[in-house]
Design a protein around this motif. Structure first.
Motif, short mmCIF file in Angstrom:
data_model
loop_
_atom_site.label_atom_id
_atom_site.label_comp_id
_atom_site.label_asym_id
_atom_site.label_seq_id
_atom_site.Cartn_x
_atom_site.Cartn_y
_atom_site.Cartn_z
N GLY A 110 35.12 33.58 42.00
CA GLY A 110 35.37 33.60 40.57
C GLY A 110 34.97 32.28 39.94
N PHE A 111 35.79 31.80 39.02
CA PHE A 111 35.51 30.50 38.40
C PHE A 111 36.44 29.45 38.98
N MET A 117 40.06 36.38 24.09
CA MET A 117 39.44 36.75 25.37
C MET A 117 38.69 38.07 25.26
N GLU A 118 39.27 39.03 24.55
CA GLU A 118 38.60 40.32 24.37
C GLU A 118 37.35 40.19 23.51
N GLU A 119 37.48 39.50 22.37
CA GLU A 119 36.36 39.38 21.44
C GLU A 119 35.20 38.61 22.05
N GLU A 120 35.50 37.59 22.82
CA GLU A 120 34.45 36.76 23.41
C GLU A 120 34.06 37.23 24.82
N ASP A 121 34.71 38.29 25.29
CA ASP A 121 34.45 38.86 26.62
C ASP A 121 34.40 37.76 27.67
N THR A 122 35.51 37.06 27.78
CA THR A 122 35.55 35.94 28.71
C THR A 122 35.43 36.39 30.17
N ASN A 123 35.81 37.64 30.47
CA ASN A 123 35.59 38.12 31.84
C ASN A 123 34.10 38.11 32.19
N ALA A 124 33.29 38.60 31.26
CA ALA A 124 31.84 38.59 31.49
C ALA A 124 31.32 37.17 31.56
N ARG A 125 31.89 36.29 30.74
CA ARG A 125 31.45 34.89 30.75
C ARG A 125 31.75 34.24 32.10
N VAL A 126 32.93 34.52 32.63
CA VAL A 126 33.29 33.98 33.94
C VAL A 126 32.34 34.49 35.01
N ARG A 127 32.01 35.79 34.95
CA ARG A 127 31.08 36.34 35.95
C ARG A 127 29.71 35.69 35.85
N ALA A 128 29.30 35.30 34.63
CA ALA A 128 28.00 34.63 34.44
C ALA A 128 28.06 33.18 34.93
N LEU A 129 29.22 32.54 34.78
CA LEU A 129 29.34 31.14 35.18
C LEU A 129 29.62 30.97 36.67
N PHE A 184 44.42 36.94 34.08
CA PHE A 184 43.78 36.79 32.78
C PHE A 184 42.41 36.10 32.86
N GLY A 185 41.62 36.54 33.84
CA GLY A 185 40.20 36.24 33.79
C GLY A 185 39.62 35.28 34.78
N ARG A 186 40.43 34.58 35.55
CA ARG A 186 39.88 33.54 36.42
C ARG A 186 38.94 34.12 37.48
N MET A 187 39.14 35.39 37.84
CA MET A 187 38.27 36.05 38.81
C MET A 187 37.22 36.94 38.15
N GLY A 188 37.08 36.85 36.83
CA GLY A 188 36.11 37.68 36.14
C GLY A 188 36.62 39.08 35.84
N GLU A 189 37.89 39.32 36.08
CA GLU A 189 38.60 40.55 35.73
C GLU A 189 39.94 40.16 35.16
N ASN A 190 40.63 41.12 34.53
CA ASN A 190 41.94 40.78 33.98
C ASN A 190 42.85 40.19 35.05
#
Length: 452
Positions: free
Chosen positions: A382-383, A346-358, A268-274
């Motif tokens: 990842g993060f 997570m979908e609305e805020e696109d947290t995967n993209a946010r993780v990739r940016a951080l 669920f997003g720690r690596m910038g993907e589901n």
């Protein structure tokens, strides 16, 4: 109960050791007073009972990526409690669990299409191990009973997960009651070749060949499954070398061995993907998950399996129970409702993209610590990130305590295990908060270098 009375009772109960805390030096913590008691949490911060505010550098225990006190999650919990607070999961179900299972399956890698719910990562792992054994038995291949874990792996504290796990301190007290037929791969970390790697190390894919050694030793016909964390989190963020997981997949496929990815931390997003499996481009036969799926608000875990595995169990008389396993709270309505809301956010805020940016922010800041005299290695993916310190014979435990204490004094909650500090900040963190976190860690390390 008024606040003063509550504080007094808490202090008394701590002094008497009434709350036997997990993975804790209980006597030490109970003697430290209210600066070890969490009172409030909001966003990426905790407020301690003594009024101190500390940054949550590990998202609780890898489980609160959206931070604390999110109003939409709180409201979802309230609404579900008013509508359906509990329903048995045996011989019946409810819409939140059914729709959540379908949703998680859609998020998973192609081919993983069915979800069995549990309540934690430990339960999810033991469930997956049972599924692996049952799968082979139902196919007439009951000789496959062996399970292969990995050195330094962490798969929870159930007897199954503890047996396939490879952290010595978690195993040694219970060595006489470990599951039989378990062996372990060598872990993929070699300091001489991969120190100070950024992202996946280029060296180390060859270490996956250790599975061939175990196949030769035990014979493939006796091995049911291999279970690994794509990124070994609890032991200190051990990152898989380029090609390593792909090689494991190839060897398992070649020998008819199921491959289980423990994604309790990475899911669920720690690596910038589901899921980390999607980041690394490797599809296992099962994925275990927990933690972030509910943002840590209500316990939930589960196993995602392939259609082949699911259909193998769906055999025999239609009235028969296909899998004699489960938990009172499997697919709990409150957990399912919270999970839906977490995934919505997570979908609305696109947290995967946010993780990739951080990710590059965390990478740059962590690797800025290179050169400190106590730092032996730095790694990230990842993060997540880790600082490995040079070992101090017979003083590492004392240093761990001091690192934690100095962290609280500096305003950052640290996850220290042995000689390693691990990081998995909330996805809602800002770049400036990450920079401030690492600056505080630098201060902590410099203070400890003076002491040790």
């Amino acid at each position: 109960m008024n606040e003063l009375k509550n504080e007094s009772l808490c202090a008394l109960a701590m002094s008497e050791g009434r709350n036997w805390m997990p993975f804790t030096a209980n006597r030490l913590v109970n003697g430290r007073g209210d600066h070890r008691v969490v009172a409030l949490a909001k966003g990426p911060y905790y407020t301690m009972a003594d009024g101190r505010t500390v940054f949550d550098s590990l998202s609780g225990l890898w489980c609160t990526p959206l931070g604390h006190g999110h109003p939409r999650i709180v409201e979802a919990l309230r609404q579900q409690a008013e509508t359906l607070d509990f329903a048995p999961g045996f011989q019946m179900t409810h819409a939140p669990a059914v729709t959540l299972a379908a949703r998680i399956a859609r998020m998973a890698p192609d081919g993983l299409e069915h979800v069995f719910f549990a309540n934690s990562g430990s339960e999810a792992v033991d469930t997956a191990l049972k599924i692996a054994i049952g799968f082979h038995k139902l196919r007439g291949d009951g000789g496959r009973f062996r399970l292969i874990g990995r050195e330094r792996g962490y798969h929870g504290v159930g007897f199954g997960g503890m047996s396939v796990g490879g952290i010595v301190s978690n195993r040694k007290m219970f060595a006489t009651v470990m599951m039989p037929g378990v062996d372990h791969l060598r872990h993929p970390y070699d300091h001489a070749h991969v120190a100070f790697s950024k992202g996946q190390p280029e060296w180390g894919a060859c270490l996956a060949d250790d599975l061939e050694r175990l196949v030769a030793l035990h014979d493939a016909s006796t091995i049911a499954a291999v279970i690994v964390e794509p990124v070994q989190g609890s032991t200190g963020v051990l990152v898989p070398p380029i090609g390593y997981l792909q090689k494991l997949r190839e060897i398992c496929t070649k020998h008819g061995i199921l491959l289980i990815f423990d994604e309790v931390i990475t899911g669920f997003g720690r690596m910038g993907e589901n899921f980390a499996s999607q980041r690394f481009g490797v599809t296992p036969d099962m994925i275990t998950f927990a933690k972030a799926v509910t943002n840590g608000i209500v316990p939930m875990g589960g196993v995602i399996v392939t259609s082949e595995i699911y259909k193998t169990f769906m055999s025999g008389p239609e009235s028969a129970i296909e899998f004699a396993h489960g938990y009172t709270y499997s697919g709990h309505p409150l957990a399912a409702a919270v999970a839906h809301t977490v995934l919505d956010i997570m979908e609305e805020e696109d947290t995967n993209a946010r993780v990739r940016a951080l990710e590059p922010v965390l990478e740059e800041e962590v690797h800025s610590l290179r050169g400190l005299s106590s730092v032996k290695d730095l790694r990230n993916i990842g993060f997540t990130a880790a600082i490995e310190l040079s070992p101090l014979p017979e003083k590492s435990a004392l240093r761990s305590v001091q690192l934690f204490e100095y962290g609280l004094q500096e305003g950052v909650l640290l996850r220290v295990t042995g000689d390693t500090i691990s990081f998995g900040p909330p996805f809602i963190s800002t770049p400036d908060q990450i920079r401030e976190m690492i600056q505080k860690v630098r201060n902590v390390l410099l203070r400890c270098e003076e002491d040790f």
